[in-house]
Design an enzyme around this catalytic site. Sequence first.
Site, PDB file in Angstrom:
ATOM      1  CG  HIS A  67      -0.273   0.307   2.883  1.00  0.00           C
ATOM      2  ND1 HIS A  67       0.242  -1.282   3.318  1.00  0.00           N
ATOM      3  CD2 HIS A  67      -0.058   1.067   3.084  1.00  0.00           C
ATOM      4  CE1 HIS A  67       0.674  -0.692   4.158  1.00  0.00           C
ATOM      5  NE2 HIS A  67       0.922   0.462   4.414  1.00  0.00           N
ATOM      6  CB  CYS A 177      17.086   4.684  25.690  1.00  0.00           C
ATOM      7  SG  CYS A 177      16.923   5.980  24.459  1.00  0.00           S
TER       8      CYS A 177
END
Length: 663
Positions: A67, A177
Amino acid sequence: MTDMITADLVDLELDLSAETKEAAARSLAERMVALGRVSDLEGFLADVAAREAQMPTGLDGGIGIPHCRSAHVTEPTLAFGRSARGIDFGAPDGPADLIFLIAAPAGADDAHLTILSSLARQLMDAEFTDALRAVSDPASAAALINGDEPAPDAGQPSRDAATEEAPAFRIVAVTSCPTGIAHTYMAAEALENAAREAGVELVVETQGSAGFTRLDPAVVAAADAVVFAHDVPVRDKERFAGKPTVDVGVKAGINRPAALIAEAREKAARGEVTVDAKSPSPVDGAGESGDGYGTKLRKWLMSGVSYMVPFVAAGGLLIALGFAIGGWKIDKAPSVAEHFIWTDHTSWAALLFQIGGLAFAFLVPVLAGYIAYGMADRPGLVPGFVGGSVAVTINAGFLGGLAAGLIAGAVVLGIQRVRIPTVLRGIMPVVVIPLISSAVVGFLMFLVVGKPIASLQSALTDWLEGLSGANAIILGVILGLMMCFDLGGPLNKVAYAFAVGGLAHPTDGSLKVMAAAMAAGMVPPLAMALATTVRGRLFTKTERENGKAAWFLGASFITEGAIPFAAADPLRVIPASMAGGAVTGALSMAFGCTLRAPHGGVFVVPLIGQPLLYLVAIAAGVCVSTAVVVALKGARKTTPSGSGTETGAAAEAAGTKRVPTAA
């Protein structure tokens, strides 16, 4: 999806005209061109291929959904093909026999997402896919996809209508993080992709180094479950109280996102929720409930490091630029507040150097303050900063900052355990806790633990300054191994924090350590990029695409650029990375290369002592890692297919992203 697909857009014998995913897309796209829904076949196929290169569009269950949005599409269109032999679209469970080509006009986001969302809901239904495999003529297939015809033997309303009545399962996620550079966004991308494949509506809040945009309270309230993938505190975590929650480290978000999505749905089905009460401290509540003290300690320390890194980067680079422009005596220049000549380059160099010095002066206080914050939330900030400032005053340095942060957090937690009369609770966080904790931490740092730590810091500095010969090379090997073992994980961060800590009181030895750490950290992504270039057949198509991005990531000292390769093949990639990192670390120390900037990669090479030899050290390590990984992969009896499902390394910009239920 009425009118988006007609009988002319259905090919139930696609295998007669296509054996590859490229040929399948072309065959279905030609039908769109014939109906005037695509204006330029080649241009549209190029857009489809570009989307496919980002991430394979194969789904479990024998389904392929190529797509794209394209300027060559005149109206939203869906074409369907069925292949008896199956066509490989990169799904983990094998080829796809049901292929849907989705085309949406450029800028028509709502149309594109509506098609994907509706189709994904239908594809979750086994009866629907079984019916597509059994349908005998194109008109019936188009009617079935449009929802105009029930699945055979179902005796129920169309699946599309049924799913419209049942809203999608909604998840909100937070990723973060220690450095907020790569892992944060890679985990977000992995969760988004897994959510698309699972038919789940997912909204991600990336708490990265560039800041973050808080999720809309209405979105949080409507969520059925929460996923935290983080190695540092989730900010404002209390927003998510009272919902089923999956709480893991950021690497779990990268390596097993589908399992986390499934776990969240299972917890919601069982009715498990977090306690709707006052939230625990930012890190104390992070991770699984069984986290031991060692895990919590690592998270507390990483909390401090994550907030410290921007100060180190800004201050270190400004100082290095000051030296580069003004020479090595620029540190003796008078204050620019009293003496500044607009046309003199040394005045500008002094300005950069002095701004950098002020930014660097925050290094230890920020480290201590945010370690305490990780332990005790905001009440820990004041005593943490005070303890860090004391550490600077008594020359206890980086080690003193670590100790001050832990002491401050512990003191605040102790005070909070004391039962306080109700009338005094209002002034506790703004008066009592800061007053008492600052006094206690200051006393301990000045008179009890500060001096021994300062002596230890001095001994460490002297040891680094005296490193030479074999000892220096051994340290370089150790740093290289640590930097490349977990590719941005805890061990990597320990080595990096050790190197950065030396910059608080720079000496020739500490500058060599910083240079070795950065050089070794650049090796893994650069080596994977080189390996995918010279021996591309040993890697999947997705890995080859990731290899292109790894050139820039490695050159920028973003070690995490090698994570997609390590996640797919850890037993070959990690040893190869460690071998190259050890070589680079050893050579950097042997060559006597120095570095005042804590980050920047090849872009700060002009600021490096012995720059040519430094590049030689990096090149040698990259060649070693490349040779090892190619040899190990070449020894396998089987070679990878042309596509794969590894997580891509591209990072989205910080912010909130809404992802519907489609691939």
